[in-house]
Design an enzyme around this catalytic site. Structure first.
Site, PDB file in Angstrom:
ATOM      1  N   TYR A  58      -0.280   1.398  -6.985  1.00 44.30           N
ATOM      2  CA  TYR A  58       0.199   1.195  -8.351  1.00 44.30           C
ATOM      3  C   TYR A  58      -0.938   1.576  -9.298  1.00 44.30           C
ATOM      4  O   TYR A  58      -1.945   0.889  -9.359  1.00 44.30           O
ATOM      5  CB  TYR A  58       0.568  -0.283  -8.513  1.00 44.30           C
ATOM      6  CG  TYR A  58       1.390  -0.646  -9.725  1.00 44.30           C
ATOM      7  CD1 TYR A  58       1.060  -0.192 -11.000  1.00 44.30           C
ATOM      8  CD2 TYR A  58       2.493  -1.493  -9.601  1.00 44.30           C
ATOM      9  CE1 TYR A  58       1.807  -0.556 -12.102  1.00 44.30           C
ATOM     10  CE2 TYR A  58       3.246  -1.863 -10.693  1.00 44.30           C
ATOM     11  CZ  TYR A  58       2.902  -1.392 -11.941  1.00 44.30           C
ATOM     12  OH  TYR A  58       3.638  -1.760 -13.034  1.00 44.30           O
TER      13      TYR A  58
ATOM     14  N   ASP B  42       1.401  -9.810 -17.815  1.00 41.33           N
ATOM     15  CA  ASP B  42       2.590  -9.266 -18.457  1.00 41.33           C
ATOM     16  C   ASP B  42       2.605  -9.443 -19.961  1.00 41.33           C
ATOM     17  O   ASP B  42       2.169 -10.459 -20.492  1.00 41.33           O
ATOM     18  CB  ASP B  42       3.840  -9.911 -17.856  1.00 41.33           C
ATOM     19  CG  ASP B  42       4.115  -9.376 -16.460  1.00 41.33           C
ATOM     20  OD1 ASP B  42       4.325  -8.157 -16.339  1.00 41.33           O
ATOM     21  OD2 ASP B  42       4.088 -10.163 -15.498  1.00 41.33           O
TER      22      ASP B  42
ATOM     23  N   GLU C 133      11.780  -2.793  -7.830  1.00 43.30           N
ATOM     24  CA  GLU C 133      10.851  -3.925  -7.858  1.00 43.30           C
ATOM     25  C   GLU C 133      11.563  -5.106  -8.487  1.00 43.30           C
ATOM     26  O   GLU C 133      12.078  -5.003  -9.602  1.00 43.30           O
ATOM     27  CB  GLU C 133       9.660  -3.584  -8.748  1.00 43.30           C
ATOM     28  CG  GLU C 133       8.421  -3.171  -8.006  1.00 43.30           C
ATOM     29  CD  GLU C 133       7.256  -2.981  -8.973  1.00 43.30           C
ATOM     30  OE1 GLU C 133       7.080  -3.825  -9.873  1.00 43.30           O
ATOM     31  OE2 GLU C 133       6.564  -1.968  -8.841  1.00 43.30           O
TER      32      GLU C 133
END
Ligand SMILES: Cc1ncc(COP(=O)(O)O)c(C=O)c1O
Lengths: 404, 263
Positions: free
Chosen positions: B170, B55, B44
């Site tokens: 995911y 994040d 990725e």
């Protein structure tokens, strides 16, 4: 005061043309959905509406005055100027209208902790205030640059029992505070309600904030009718994320004769890099949960923005404003730091009102446009807040040292 | 079956992540090639964004490093990096980025470039199921999988998301943002079981995994493990020497995810 109409907006989809939406991490989607459903329910719940009404009247000091600015009108020599005095609300700004509504919703949803972002600190103070009122836990995220330049408001929030987190990531201003608040929320959703401060972010925030702030135009419309029997010809309000402006516009959007004008922060000038004039300089994009207009570069990185006003230096604008701009229903004009500071001094001397530097962006536009209008025409200008918080930075701008 | 789904065939997948342009063009190419050589099943590549709201501090710092020299870093430069990478490896690649980056380039143009360069999937944390409609037609046309995220609080959304998925799913290990952790949500098996009831699309768990032990544990629950912050930390710590370290780390982690035979 009549009860606030929370069903003014018939479009409750969260889309304003192509703008709006819910561009947010999956972790938050169920929570936003719960919030949307709760709001759709409670806005028609008689008990909720009564509670909201009582808080607006007894706690926030509504209705706010619609004041005829006679000296200013005479001095400018054109349109009659009415000021909608949100500066007279409890905590000194329009922010309390939204905060009362959302905190009440949070309470009904069973939440015990409020989190919020703040720029200048006004929304943080309003949130801390209502958290104290409801006995809720409160944490406020504020860019490190803003905690440094707005120390008074940081202390005010702490005094009200809130915990203030200085945010040191990114450019350390409002947009970074929103990032941090969103991140905190993804860590702890169960007991936490994110109380967004402007008509921005993912649905249902732009809708709720607009509804709660529409008290401004609901009152103004009635008050002006009582005083003059007429509709205004123009409504002017400053635009950061756009909450006081959308609240000022809401009840006039369907009256085509009423011109709607948003005053954006042009900083050092719309054409410079030191600006926050999103509608004039920005472009379509997706950020902070919404599709709207943003100041960004070609790749899509969000630009650092600048304005003398900490409440207006946000690189985006609420999705409904983007839509009103695109369709031409509202116009957006850039006001520079210089013009806003001149207006700050002007309205103080002319009307005896020390208004927030944010609000003075709207006043600056009124100074430009009123002389060009006829004497039988009417402008309603929203004074979104009071200016005590700005006195020391204006003094500094003028080279006067009033700090110890 | 897509190229990304293929990467899970007969084995558990190890999926490392690094940020593009961290520390620079050449470093990115060397790092990705090293990950591929170490045995990564998919790599990725994060496209740096000014405001990565999903994040944690480690990847935020990587994005800042990546944009420091050139805040206007053009998307085409990142595509050029991929072109360089493609001269050296055919490891399946996916991009992780925020939707605005794709939106500004144009959905059609972006996915067309992905197809051309062998970027088989996009992970976009701020594009939930409800908002993928605008990107989906272009992605389908260019055979780019839109990798959805499922979280421990997805509840009744799990089945809806899983049914629409291609490539892989995911699975977010716990609440919060990316970054190393010592604990994960305790109902991950149940989550994966619910996904498997409605789709054959493989699952990979990410957010917080950094040790081989954790990778082994997660690979017993799901079909693969995604490791971001730990790789980014290696890049941050070792700079030009990072490729050798990444290669060793990948070898170790790839072995860890396959410590137990595939069911
Ligand atoms: C007094 C005042 N006016 C205006 C604003 C700008 O916000 P909005 O555009 O949401 O009304 C702020 C924000 O801090 C403020 O404090």
């Amino acid at each position: 005061m009549t009860e606030l109409n929370l069903n003014l907006n018939k479009n409750t989809t969260g889309r304003y043309g192509d703008y709006g939406g819910q561009y947010i991490p999956e972790t938050l989607m169920n929570e936003l959905d719960r919030m949307t459903k709760a709001y759709e329910h409670y806005k028609n719940d008689p008990e909720f509406k009564t509670e909201l009404h009582d808080l607006l009247v007894d706690y926030a000091n509504r209705p706010s005055l619609l004041y005829y600015a006679e000296r200013m009108t005479k001095d400018l020599g054109g349109a009659q100027i009415y000021l909608k005095r949100e500066d007279l609300n409890h905590t000194g700004a329009h922010k309390i209208n939204n905060v009362i509504g959302q905190a009440l919703l949070a309470k009904h949803m069973g939440k015990t902790r409020l989190i919020a972002e703040t720029g200048a600190g006004q929304h943080g103070v309003a949130t801390a205030t209502i958290a104290a009122y409801f006995g809720m836990e409160c944490e406020v995220f504020m860019g490190k640059k803003d905690t440094d330049r707005q120390k008074l408001n940081v202390y005010r929030m702490e005094l009200l029992g809130a915990k203030v987190h200085p945010v040191t990531s990114g450019s350390m201003v409002l947009k970074d505070a929103i990032n941090a608040a969103l991140q905190d929320w993804t860590k702890r959703i169960d007991d936490t309600y994110y109380l967004m401060g402007s008509a921005t972010g993912p649905h249902p925030y732009p809708l709720m904030v607009r509804d709660f702030q529409s008290v401004i135009s609901q009152e103004a419309k009635t008050q002006l009718k009582e005083k003059t029997g007429k509709l205004p010809d123009m409504v002017v309000a400053c635009v950061g994320g756009g909450s006081n402006a959308i609240g000022s516009f809401a009840n006039f959007i369907d009256d085509p004769s009423v011109q709607l004008v948003g005053a954006e922060a042009a900083g050092k000038g719309v054409e410079t890099e030191l600006t926050a004039a999103t509608v004039e300089r920005g472009s379509n994009g997706i950020f902070h949960g919404m599709k709207s207009m943003f100041l960004q570069n070609k790749t899509g990185q969000i630009n650092p923005v600048y304005s003398i006003s900490a409440g207006l230096d946000y690189p985006g604008v609420g999705p409904e404003h983007a839509y009103l701009a695109k369709t031409g229903r509202a116009q957006y004009v850039g006001i520079t730091d210089d013009e806003a500071v001149d207006a700050f001094e002007y309205i103080a001397k002319m009307e005896g009102i020390v208004a927030a530097i944010e609000s003075c962006h709207a006043v600056a536009y009124v100074r430009k446009i009123a002389p060009k209008m006829r004497k039988d025409q009417i402008i309603v200008c929203t004074l979104s807040g009071r200016g005590d918080k700005d006195v020391s930075s204006i003094a500094k701008y003028r080279g006067v040292d009033i700090d110890d | 079956m897509t190229k990304l789904t293929d990467a899970f065939k007969n084995k558990k997948a190890f999926i490392p992540f690094i940020a593009a342009n961290d520390p620079d063009f050449e470093g990115t190419v060397n790092n990705v090639v090293a990950l591929a050589k170490g045995g990564a099943d998919i790599v990725e590549i994060g496209i740096p964004f000014s405001d990565p709201i999903a994040d944690g501090p480690v990847i935020q710092a990587a994005d800042i490093r990546a944009l420091k020299e050139d805040p206007d870093l053009p998307m085409d430069t990142i595509f050029d990096m991929v072109a360089e990478i493609r001269k050296q490896t055919d490891v399946p690649l996916a991009f992780l980025t925020y939707l605005n980056i794709v939106f500004q380039y144009g959905y059609e143009a972006f996915t067309a470039r992905c197809e051309e360069l062998g970027i088989y999937g996009l992970v976009i944390p701020d594009m939930p199921l409800e908002e993928r409609g605008e990107l989906e037609p272009a992605a389908k046309k260019h055979h780019v999988d839109l990798i959805p995220l499922v979280t421990p609080v997805s509840g009744d959304r799990i089945e809806k998301i899983a049914k629409a998925a291609t490539g892989f799913i995911y699975v977010v290990s716990s609440l919060g943002v990316t970054g190393e952790r010592s604990e994960f949500a305790n109902d991950l098996s149940e989550l994966v079981t619910r996904i498997r009831k409605v789709t054959d699309v493989p699952t990979a768990i990410g957010f917080g995994i950094h040790t081989p032990e954790q990778a082994t544990e997660m690979a017993q629950i799901a079909d693969g493990a995604i490791v971001g912050s730990a790789c980014v930390n290696i890049v941050a710590e070792y700079g030009k020497q990072a490729p050798a370290k990444l290669l060793d780390y990948t070898k170790q982690m790839e072995k860890a995810v396959n410590a137990h035979p595939v069911r």
